[in-house]
Design an enzyme around this catalytic site. Structure first.
Site, PDB file in Angstrom:
ATOM      1  CG  HIS A 170     -25.676  30.841 135.419  1.00  5.60           C
ATOM      2  ND1 HIS A 170     -26.121  32.046 134.939  1.00  5.60           N
ATOM      3  CD2 HIS A 170     -25.916  29.932 134.433  1.00  5.60           C
ATOM      4  CE1 HIS A 170     -26.622  31.884 133.724  1.00  5.60           C
ATOM      5  NE2 HIS A 170     -26.510  30.607 133.391  1.00  5.60           N
ATOM      6  CG  ASP A 384     -23.094  36.172 144.393  1.00  8.77           C
ATOM      7  OD1 ASP A 384     -23.606  35.358 143.604  1.00  8.77           O
ATOM      8  OD2 ASP A 384     -23.742  37.057 144.976  1.00  8.77           O
TER       9      ASP A 384
END
Ligand code: GDG
Length: 485
Positions: A170, A384
């Site tokens: 992720h 991110d």
């Protein structure tokens, strides 16, 4: 919740993640109740689990010490993994969140390397693998999630040659130069390569991973196919590394905006802030990767130089508490709170804030009201994996108004090209982008938002999960129907 009905070794689909999709809550009479935690992964998996007869989820229940017995919830069998207080400190807060997290996010803060933490990471990963391996049906599928569990695919593979194993990362995968700093880096790569299919958020993450495999392990790579040599007489295994940008449950988020109570709440929020002309919003876990300091610096300077009048324009910063026992997060909180205090001290009109700072979490409905009220949302991450807040804002604006300012360093920037893209390290550029967003005419907002919505509504988290599992399914059938070891 009730005890697990199925016997072991019969789940077609097993998810392994650090956390279970539920949180325990202690009732006044001392009994334990389980509440679903509404994360994106849980939502994605719910739709997948609905299509299989017996799905299972293996993970930590969130409290150190003795694990609860397996139980059923939301049509899934949940298998809690035991973590002692020491594991929480070394495996989770230490190796996962003070070594891997900063290293994988391009060393925004210095990663800490401690040998004791590695031992604990190895032991904890083994515990997850040992819990997961026996519960999959012969020829079933096991999907392992995220950086806390990178050794698990190989550990399961060693016990079960019959199952298909997928892994999804992720967070970003760093460049080979940075990854090379990691002690035990080759064990991590070999751990991951126990999977049949490895998924990453952006193309650059996939390429970084493949480059690390080639350079550090010397394995042959052809496009997305990695040839993993077998040990001894075992044959070569082919592993795929591919890009699957994660998303949100777009339709559900969008539908919430039609709820009249939420609409009323969005209007009330604006009144509560003193009816400013413009509301600018940031929503992040309080994490140094999110660029909250850069955002506040830009905002403070815009107020200092008079480009923004705090009587017309208010900033709301939701900073959800996160990893509060890790030192870098404590420091960040202190710095953010000092900066917010200074900005408000210098600029806030009597009776209203210049920056409304919220260090707590909101429920989904309140969050939607915030997105509906926000004229501009700032996503200024320094690094991110994806950033779901950016996609949630877009899904919350069927009225086609509002402007998304989005960092190039968030994975979402690969897809959300119609956002106002920025390099958050360049404070002048960030200030200019904020002013541009605040001044954008309605028609221009509409045009950009239409394009962003097209992207987010068409590519939701259900499609993401479906795509990953379909590609995993399509891979060549694992050898034999070996019973679980
Ligand atoms: C990791 C990767 C990747 C936040 N505060 C509240 C709240 N949230 C929700 C947001 C969003 C989620 O939490 C945060 O997701 P992000 O993607 O923004 O960031 P991470 O937590 O760092 O997630 C990231 C993600 O995994 C998925 O792969 O995109 O890059 O770092 O959904 O809305 N939700 C509620 N109250 C809050 O106060 N209800």
């Amino acid at each position: 919740s009730s005890p697990v009905q199925h016997s072991s070794a019969e789940h077609e689909m097993v998810v392994v993640a650090n956390r279970l999709p539920v949180d325990s809550r202690t009732l006044p009479d001392g009994a334990t109740e389980w509440v679903t935690s509404p994360g994106g992964l849980v939502t994605a998996m719910e739709s997948v689990m609905r299509t299989v007869d017996s799905g299972a989820w293996v993970g930590w229940a969130g409290a150190p010490g003795e694990a609860p017995a397996p139980f059923e919830a939301d049509g899934m069998s949940l298998y809690p993994v035991r973590l002692e207080q020491e594991d929480v400190e070394r495996y989770y807060e230490g190796y996962s969140n003070a070594t891997l997290w900063p290293l994988y996010h391009d060393v925004i803060v210095d990663p800490e390397f401690h040998r004791g933490w590695w031992d604990s990471y190895l032991a904890a990963n083994r515990r997850f693998a040992e819990a997961a391996a026996p519960v999959a049906a012969p020829g079933g599928t096991i999907w392992v999630h995220d950086y806390q569990l990178q050794l698990v695919p190989r550990m399961i593979r060693d016990k079960r040659s019959d199952v298909r194993i997928g892994f999804f990362n992720h967070i970003p995968f760093p460049s080979v130069e940075l990854f090379s700093q990691l002690p035990k880096r080759n064990s991590i790569l070999r751990g991951l390569l126990g999977a049949d299919l490895l998924g990453f958020q952006r193309e650059s993450d996939t390429l970084n991973f493949v480059a690390a495999v080639r350079k550090l392990l010397g394995y042959h790579v052809d496009g997305t196919t990695i040839s993993v040599p077998g040990i001894g007489a075992a044959p070569v295994r082919e592993v795929q590394a591919r890009t699957f940008p994660i998303s949100i449950d777009s339709a559900t988020v969008s539908e919430l905006t039609e709820d009249s109570a939420i609409r009323a709440r969005a209007e009330e929020l604006r009144r509560d802030l003193g009816d400013p002309e413009r509301i600018v919003l940031g929503v992040d876990r309080l994490d140094y990767t999110k660029g909250i300091r850069h955002r506040l610096k830009a905002w403070g300077e815009l107020l200092d130089d008079g480009s923004i009048d705090p009587h017309d324009t208010v900033m709301i910063q939701v900073a959800t508490p996160s990893r509060e026992r890790v030192e870098a997060y404590r420091q960040l909180r202190d710095e953010v709170e000092l900066t917010v205090g200074r900005i408000n001290g210098e600029h806030a009109p009597l009776g209203r804030p210049a920056v409304s700072y919220q260090h707590h979490s909101f429920d989904r409905r309140e969050m939607t009201a915030l997105f509906m009220a926000a004229d501009v949302v700032l996503v200024t991450a320094l690094r991110d994996g994806m950033n779901l807040v950016a996609k949630e804002y877009v899904a919350s604006r069927p009225d086609l108004q509002g402007v998304l300012v989005l960092s190039e360093f968030a994975g979402a920037a690969d897809e959300l090209r119609a956002a106002v893209l920025v390099n958050p390290h360049d404070i002048d550029e960030l200030k200019a982008a904020i002013l541009r967003a605040l001044a954008m005419p309605a028609e221009e907002q509409e045009e950009a938002m239409r394009s962003l919505r097209h992207q987010v509504m068409e590519n939701d988290v259900q499609a993401w999960a479906h795509d990953f599992l379909q590609q995993l399914e399509a891979m060549h059938t694992p050898a034999g129907d070996t019973a679980p070891a």
